[in-house]
Design an enzyme around this catalytic site. Sequence first.
Site, PDB file in Angstrom:
ATOM      1  CE  LYS A  33      -1.791  -3.075   2.532  1.00 56.44           C
ATOM      2  NZ  LYS A  33      -2.331  -1.911   1.752  1.00 56.44           N
ATOM      3  CD  GLU A  69      10.021   4.902   8.201  1.00 59.06           C
ATOM      4  OE1 GLU A  69       9.484   5.739   8.979  1.00 59.06           O
ATOM      5  OE2 GLU A  69       9.932   4.955   6.974  1.00 59.06           O
ATOM      6  CB  CYS A  83       8.046   9.323   8.048  1.00 58.57           C
ATOM      7  SG  CYS A  83       9.456   8.560   7.213  1.00 58.57           S
ATOM      8  CD  GLU A  88       3.954  11.511  10.948  1.00 59.80           C
ATOM      9  OE1 GLU A  88       5.038  11.436  10.346  1.00 59.80           O
ATOM     10  OE2 GLU A  88       3.268  10.507  11.244  1.00 59.80           O
TER      11      GLU A  88
END
Length: 481
Positions: free
Chosen positions: A180, A254, A288, A387
């Site tokens: 996806k 992750e 990330c 973040e």
Amino acid sequence: MTETEPKGFWIDGGWAAPATSERIQLIEASTGDPITTVPAAGPADVDAAVGAARRAFDDPTGWAHWTAEQRRAAITSLADALTSRGEAIAKAVSTQNGMPISISSVTEAVMPAMLLNYYAELAEQQPVEEKRTSFTGGTTLVRRTPVGVVAAIVPWNFPQTLTFFKLAPLLAAGCTAVIKPSPETVLDSYLLAEAIEESDIPAGVVNIVPGGRETGAYLVEHPGVDKVAFTGSTAAGRAIGEACGRLIRPVTLELGGKSASIILDDADLPALLEQFFAATLMNNGQTCYLGTRVLAPRSRYAETVDILTDFARSLKVGNALDAATQIGPLATENQQRRVQGYIEKGRAEGGRITTGGGRPADLDRGWFVEPTVFADVANSHTIAREEIFGPVLTVIPYTDVDEAVAIANDSEFGLGGSVWTSDPERGVQVARRVQTGSIGVNNYTLDFRSPFGGVKASGLGRELGPEGLAAYQQLTSIFLA
């Protein structure tokens, strides 16, 4: 992307018509202009894709039962088909998410084929079965088999590279997949489908259904799925982890990061700025593992702030398709607003902006944010805790190495990080003390032969390296008399 209108979904070795009329609007990040619309997958499309993957996996003569040598030949053919499309893939990715073409030409265009070839060779070298002598004097046969149908959910920041963090090892292991893609980056997935169509990968082994959160949630809980592999935000990862825990379904997560870049008092930072850029600002800060919490010794704090301020000002900001661009636009308008919101929050909490903080004056279109440096930041500030996922660095002072390590570890995340020093052995000693899944000394570069993943809120499990292959295998012990 080819000039033809997107054909539908890649399911069971062919182009399947969408079950609904819902469409995804794709926008060029550098201009804000519409590119095209593509179909969005609904539950019926996911059912078809999982059904195809299930049949392909359960076929007693199918992919899961091929020898590693047979799978390697087919995987190599896919690597070759992707390589021939590398330039088009890089352009499609950069157009959609703003990744500078200088980066996408290396990562998105090259890394998928490298990963396919690496894992195909690794699987061929690994025995399917091994004998172990038991404590009773008998023998145990330990057998590795593919885990089954994998739901692979990938984000928009490195859409093809992160697809193949999952697809390359799962194919080598003998699994089948439903991918996806993120709704922000779909065009590159059509190029992937075209490469699969050209390759010797059998029908149903790889299926692609783009869609949003609802599509992903439906796929995660689908009864035909045996494992989930997800890269994305920690918030989404928690929801996926909860669902997989309830279903007793294996999952690799992750997730996000807020990594620390520890500059030691002996570092020659001006000589390391190229590597520092890659470790802190690559892909417009939309990576990330980046070490956006910069920890600087108090004895050199003002000097470090000045170096980073001048460096950020020197970066070339511009259209993602310009080869000279170092910082492109953010992926979406929402992401631009989000980053600007964090900048305002940082200012309100007492952070001092030394450069950046807004939209570049000469770029009035697209989702741009200037490279921004904050000084006078404490590790308790919001911009040091959460973040941001944009070109924003926070510079935090520390007194000694013990305090630097304590600050680095004072985070809910633990994905990447770096240590900067003129003494590499000293850097390794400091790196060993940081609570993280990966860390670099005077650099940060992913090694696809070594495990990558996070601790704490940065995830579960590992991708890359032999560990990445093991994530798609299950073990059976056969006890012999």
